[in-house]
Write a protein that holds these residues in place. Structure first.
Motif, short mmCIF file in Angstrom:
data_model
loop_
_atom_site.label_atom_id
_atom_site.label_comp_id
_atom_site.label_asym_id
_atom_site.label_seq_id
_atom_site.Cartn_x
_atom_site.Cartn_y
_atom_site.Cartn_z
N SER A 84 -3.44 36.14 -1.85
CA SER A 84 -3.46 34.82 -2.49
C SER A 84 -2.05 34.29 -2.66
O SER A 84 -1.85 33.17 -3.15
N VAL A 129 -8.38 36.03 1.40
CA VAL A 129 -8.90 36.72 0.21
C VAL A 129 -10.30 37.25 0.47
O VAL A 129 -10.61 38.42 0.17
N GLY A 145 -2.83 33.71 -7.68
CA GLY A 145 -2.17 32.97 -6.61
C GLY A 145 -3.07 31.83 -6.19
O GLY A 145 -3.60 31.11 -7.04
N ASP A 146 -3.28 31.68 -4.89
CA ASP A 146 -4.19 30.66 -4.36
C ASP A 146 -5.50 31.34 -3.97
O ASP A 146 -5.60 31.94 -2.89
N PRO A 147 -6.53 31.27 -4.82
CA PRO A 147 -7.79 31.97 -4.53
C PRO A 147 -8.54 31.41 -3.33
O PRO A 147 -9.47 32.05 -2.83
N LYS A 148 -8.14 30.23 -2.85
CA LYS A 148 -8.82 29.61 -1.71
C LYS A 148 -8.24 30.06 -0.37
O LYS A 148 -8.75 29.67 0.68
N ASP A 149 -7.19 30.87 -0.41
CA ASP A 149 -6.65 31.38 0.84
C ASP A 149 -7.75 32.16 1.57
O ASP A 149 -8.35 33.07 0.98
N ALA A 163 -7.02 37.41 -7.08
CA ALA A 163 -6.57 36.26 -6.28
C ALA A 163 -6.33 35.03 -7.14
O ALA A 163 -5.64 34.09 -6.71
N GLN A 164 -6.88 35.02 -8.34
CA GLN A 164 -6.68 33.89 -9.24
C GLN A 164 -5.23 33.76 -9.72
O GLN A 164 -4.86 32.73 -10.27
N GLY A 186 -6.07 41.32 -3.55
CA GLY A 186 -6.36 40.00 -4.08
C GLY A 186 -5.09 39.23 -4.39
O GLY A 186 -4.96 38.04 -4.07
N ASP A 230 -17.81 33.03 -4.32
CA ASP A 230 -17.04 33.84 -3.37
C ASP A 230 -17.72 35.20 -3.13
O ASP A 230 -17.68 35.73 -2.02
#
Length: 338
Positions: free
Chosen positions: A193, A74, A67-71, A64-65, A189, A21
């Protein structure tokens, strides 16, 4: 080139994800700094290409980890944070009349102050454009953060007011000028996320505490370490006349000794208040005296206090691998301080 802050990632999957990322952030920074104007492009990329720790972007990604780090928001938030930080560096170099930034000629020295200021303004605008796409909450947080940044910089520029305690003043400048954007890194972050609001608040607090500890740690290292240990020239702040935490503690100590001041205290006071510390012999003498002064112990105690506060905030977070990474960052700040 990214020279990330050393973090002991608890597992290889988290490390790979964050590094991947960070590479995406780096690519986005290069694209964002490519306007139609040739000079703006060159000046913007000049500092981006010089590299850096991308510390704030890394904090966005770690936060962001929770929550959803792939959002996809982020990465955008991390880019906006880095653009804001880079913009402040352009402006700082103008105010400090700096000739070098990250081992390269500063933009103000390569071109001129006007180019540096306008390039910083352009990067602020690019960050704002990204945040506008992320919604009104992002714009609101950025505005509040920018207010703190400017307030801290203005206080530093004006200097002490009559009757103001130098140490209190210094901590105010650091928390506003440095801690504010680092806190927003963690908040963004978590926010983008989709982490719960209480988690975002705790992460923001922890990041600000880590950021302040990091700055104070730099103050100690500037006095205590040699070039081989730190990779930096010792006494840089002293040489430039910047009064950092150990110097402020030392000056408070010698002032409190009053008429009973020892010859060593009198000499230290003269060195810190009157001597030309661009003279290498006088600089070396000042560093030698400071290294043996109890001001260093007091400064290290302040670093440990902020690290402890950060750990307390982090331990209240959900037990995911990123929490261990945040705690490892605290350990690193403590260890580097000595």
């Amino acid at each position: 080139m990214i020279t990330a802050v050393p973090v002991d990632f608890p597992d290889s999957a988290l490390e790979a994800e964050v590094l991947d990322d960070l590479a995406r952030v780096e690519e986005s920074l290069a694209v964002t700094a490519h306007p139609d104007d040739e000079l703006l492009t060159e000046a913007s990329r000049h500092l981006i290409a010089a590299g850096g720790k991308r510390f704030r972007a890394m904090l966005v990604l770690l936060a962001a980890q929770f929550g959803d780090p792939k959002d996809p928001r982020v990465i955008q938030a991390a880019v906006a944070i880095e653009l804001t930080h880079l913009a402040t560096l352009f402006h700082d170099d103008v105010m400090d009349e700096a000739l070098v930034r990250r081992g390269h000629p500063s933009v103000n020295s390569r071109w001129n102050n006007s180019v540096a200021i306008l390039t910083g303004d352009f990067l602020f605008a690019q960050a704002s454009q990204i945040l506008a796409g992320l919604g009104p909450e992002a714009v609101k947080i950025q505005a509040e953060t920018f207010t703190r940044l400017v307030t801290g910089q203005m206080a530093e520029t004006i200097g002490l007011r009559p009757g103001q305690d130098p140490l209190d003043f210094y901590m105010h400048v650091i928390t506003e000028k440095t801690g504010s954007l680092i806190a927003t890194s963690g908040r963004f972050g978590a926010l983008f996320s989709g982490a719960p609001a209480p988690v975002a608040e705790r992460i923001a607090a922890a990041c600000e505490q880590v950021g302040v500890a990091w700055q104070l740690s730099d103050d100690v290292i500037d006095i205590a370490s040699d070039s081989a240990q730190s990779g930096k020239t010792p006494g840089t702040d002293l040489r430039q006349g910047v009064r950092t935490l150990p110097v402020l503690y030392a000056l408070r100590s010698v002032a409190q000794s009053g008429p009973m001041q020892s010859p060593a205290d009198a000499r230290l006071r003269w060195l810190l208040e009157e001597a030309d510390l661009t003279d290498e012999a006088l600089l070396t003498e000042a560093l030698t005296i400071l290294r043996g002064h109890h001001a260093m112990k007091e400064s290290r105690a302040d670093v440990l206090h902020w690290v402890h506060e950060a750990r307390t905030s982090i331990r209240a977070l959900p037990d995911v691998p990123a929490r261990a990474a945040f705690l490892a960052l605290c350990d690193f700040v403590e260890k580097r301080t000595g």
